[in-house]
Motif scaffolding. Structure first.
Motif, PDB file in Angstrom:
ATOM      1  N   GLN A  48       0.821  -1.212   0.000  1.00  0.00           N
ATOM      2  CA  GLN A  48       0.000   0.000   0.000  1.00  0.00           C
ATOM      3  C   GLN A  48       0.858   1.266   0.000  1.00  0.00           C
ATOM      4  OE1 GLN A  48      -2.806  -0.327   3.266  1.00  0.00           O
ATOM      5  NE2 GLN A  48      -3.384  -2.400   2.678  1.00  0.00           N
ATOM      6  N   LYS A  49       2.176   1.085   0.225  1.00  0.00           N
ATOM      7  CA  LYS A  49       3.087   2.232   0.218  1.00  0.00           C
ATOM      8  C   LYS A  49       3.469   2.658  -1.207  1.00  0.00           C
ATOM      9  CE  LYS A  49       5.214   0.704   4.559  1.00  0.00           C
ATOM     10  NZ  LYS A  49       6.482   0.226   5.190  1.00  0.00           N
ATOM     11  N   ILE A  50       3.131   1.834  -2.191  1.00  0.00           N
ATOM     12  CA  ILE A  50       3.514   2.147  -3.566  1.00  0.00           C
ATOM     13  C   ILE A  50       2.780   3.389  -4.056  1.00  0.00           C
ATOM     14  CG2 ILE A  50       3.528   1.332  -5.952  1.00  0.00           C
ATOM     15  CD1 ILE A  50       3.716  -1.518  -4.890  1.00  0.00           C
ATOM     16  N   ASP A  51       3.518   4.339  -4.553  1.00  0.00           N
ATOM     17  CA  ASP A  51       2.945   5.568  -5.119  1.00  0.00           C
ATOM     18  C   ASP A  51       2.722   5.325  -6.622  1.00  0.00           C
ATOM     19  OD1 ASP A  51       2.330   8.072  -6.090  1.00  0.00           O
ATOM     20  OD2 ASP A  51       3.817   9.127  -4.873  1.00  0.00           O
ATOM     21  N   PHE A  52       1.550   4.801  -6.963  1.00  0.00           N
ATOM     22  CA  PHE A  52       1.272   4.442  -8.344  1.00  0.00           C
ATOM     23  C   PHE A  52       1.222   5.655  -9.268  1.00  0.00           C
ATOM     24  CE2 PHE A  52      -0.232   0.657  -6.154  1.00  0.00           C
ATOM     25  CZ  PHE A  52       0.317  -0.340  -6.955  1.00  0.00           C
ATOM     26  N   THR A  53       0.773   6.768  -8.761  1.00  0.00           N
ATOM     27  CA  THR A  53       0.722   7.978  -9.576  1.00  0.00           C
ATOM     28  C   THR A  53       2.119   8.376 -10.033  1.00  0.00           C
ATOM     29  OG1 THR A  53      -1.241   8.761  -8.400  1.00  0.00           O
ATOM     30  CG2 THR A  53       0.029  10.398  -9.639  1.00  0.00           C
ATOM     31  N   ARG A  54       3.068   8.319  -9.111  1.00  0.00           N
ATOM     32  CA  ARG A  54       4.451   8.670  -9.415  1.00  0.00           C
ATOM     33  C   ARG A  54       5.063   7.683 -10.407  1.00  0.00           C
ATOM     34  NH1 ARG A  54       9.362   9.000  -4.987  1.00  0.00           N
ATOM     35  NH2 ARG A  54      10.776  10.335  -6.174  1.00  0.00           N
ATOM     36  N   LEU A  55       4.781   6.392 -10.217  1.00  0.00           N
ATOM     37  CA  LEU A  55       5.323   5.382 -11.112  1.00  0.00           C
ATOM     38  C   LEU A  55       4.753   5.526 -12.517  1.00  0.00           C
ATOM     39  CD1 LEU A  55       5.361   2.146  -8.907  1.00  0.00           C
ATOM     40  CD2 LEU A  55       7.162   3.825  -9.233  1.00  0.00           C
ATOM     41  N   LYS A  56       3.469   5.808 -12.597  1.00  0.00           N
ATOM     42  CA  LYS A  56       2.829   5.970 -13.899  1.00  0.00           C
ATOM     43  C   LYS A  56       3.405   7.172 -14.649  1.00  0.00           C
ATOM     44  CE  LYS A  56      -1.714   6.117 -16.083  1.00  0.00           C
ATOM     45  NZ  LYS A  56      -3.186   6.133 -15.851  1.00  0.00           N
ATOM     46  N   GLN A  57       3.601   8.266 -13.941  1.00  0.00           N
ATOM     47  CA  GLN A  57       4.185   9.459 -14.563  1.00  0.00           C
ATOM     48  C   GLN A  57       5.595   9.178 -15.066  1.00  0.00           C
ATOM     49  OE1 GLN A  57       3.850  12.379 -11.438  1.00  0.00           O
ATOM     50  NE2 GLN A  57       1.788  13.014 -12.048  1.00  0.00           N
ATOM     51  N   ALA A  58       6.359   8.428 -14.279  1.00  0.00           N
ATOM     52  CA  ALA A  58       7.727   8.088 -14.678  1.00  0.00           C
ATOM     53  C   ALA A  58       7.722   7.264 -15.959  1.00  0.00           C
ATOM     54  CB  ALA A  58       8.427   7.322 -13.559  1.00  0.00           C
TER      55      ALA A  58
END
Length: 300
Positions: A48-58
């Motif tokens: 749940q700590k995964i920042d999916f928004t940040r990963l998607k933007q990357a």
């Protein structure tokens, strides 16, 4: 958009998510879908700590740069094998914390050699320890065993050197990335191994080695091999960590006995007390695998 292997390598190189968390994500979701609403992530709070928004933007912004980086690494003979690949060693895949991506430089066919043994020990060996390395490694090479070690000072470096001298096959598991090889006195040997043998790391090439990288790499040495041979070390040492991890992984552990007057004999002595096989000669090692069905010819 991109296949799972490319995404695994991308996120390992990018470093926006820890290696252990990346592996956990893949185990829960083998396609690495970026979806914050995925219900099975609720089974593990760490996910749940995964920042999916940040990963998607990357992924959206930096994949073209990533592709150029991959090509640059390939020109340096650096290969990346994600845990999703059929080339990833099965023995490594099944340990507690397998690296999500392996970084390799050299002959990648060495990666899945059936006959491989780890050799570890003190950074300050005696003349007896040096003689043991030369005899044991030399005789193992004659029987076509691949030697795996950590490129450290002392026993590790001697094991690689003797293997090279005897025209055998050797794998160096390094702490940190290939652009920051350590120790300095082994850089030339490491470069040679990266051309004619194999270097392996769980870290991207640009990562500098940290203190905690060294004990971490020991689990890879034990996981990649049929067994680990310990030649001279104290009771509290990285070599014993490797041996204990080998035992946890169900691998063989061999300990070379030494003088009771040498503090570097205490580590092997402790292992022998705990069930490691006492080594008086290379035959003691080879016969263990003979009975397991790995054939060898009798040393002359």
């Amino acid at each position: 958009m991109y296949n799972v292997s490319e995404r695994m390598i991308f996120h390992r190189l990018k470093g926006l998510i820890s290696p252990s968390l990346l592996t956990k994500w893949w185990k829960v979701d083998p396609e690495l879908y970026i979806n914050e609403e995925t219900h099975h992530f609720k089974q593990d709070r760490s996910l749940q700590k995964i920042d999916f928004t940040r990963l998607k933007q990357a992924e959206e912004n930096e994949f073209p740069i990533f592709e150029h980086m991959i090509q640059a690494y390939l020109k340096q003979n650096i290969h990346m094998i994600p845990i999703t690949s059929s080339l990833y060693p099965s023995t490594l895949k099944h340990i507690y914390d397998p690296p999500p991506v392996l970084f390799l430089k050299g002959n990648i066919t060495y990666l899945n050699e059936e006959k491989s043994l780890g050799v570890v020990g003190t950074r300050v060996p005696s003349s007896y320890g040096e003689a043991c390395v030369k005899k044991i490694v030399g005789e193992l090479v004659e029987e076509n065993w691949t030697i795996v070690s950590g490129l450290a000072k002392g026993i590790d470096g001697l094991a690689h050197k003797e293997c090279i001298r005897k025209k055998g096959k050797t794998i160096g598991v390094v702490a940190g990335g290939f652009q920051h090889l350590y120790p300095k006195e082994h850089v030339q040997m490491a470069q040679y191994m990266g051309e004619h043998h194999l270097l392996l790391s769980e870290h991207p090439p640009y990562i500098k080695p940290e203190k905690w990288h060294f004990p971490m790499r020991n689990r890879l040495i034990s996981a990649l091999t049929k067994g680990t041979i310990v030649i001279q070390c104290k009771e509290k040492s990285g070599s014993l960590i490797t041996a204990y991890q080998a035992l946890e992984q169900g691998k063989e552990v061999f300990a070379v006995a030494g003088s009771i007057f040498d503090s570097n004999s205490t580590g092997p002595a402790r292992l022998i007390q705990q069930g490691a096989k006492l080594v008086h000669s290379t035959k003691d090692i080879l016969e263990e695998f003979f009975f397991q069905g790995v054939q060898y010819t009798e040393p002359s």
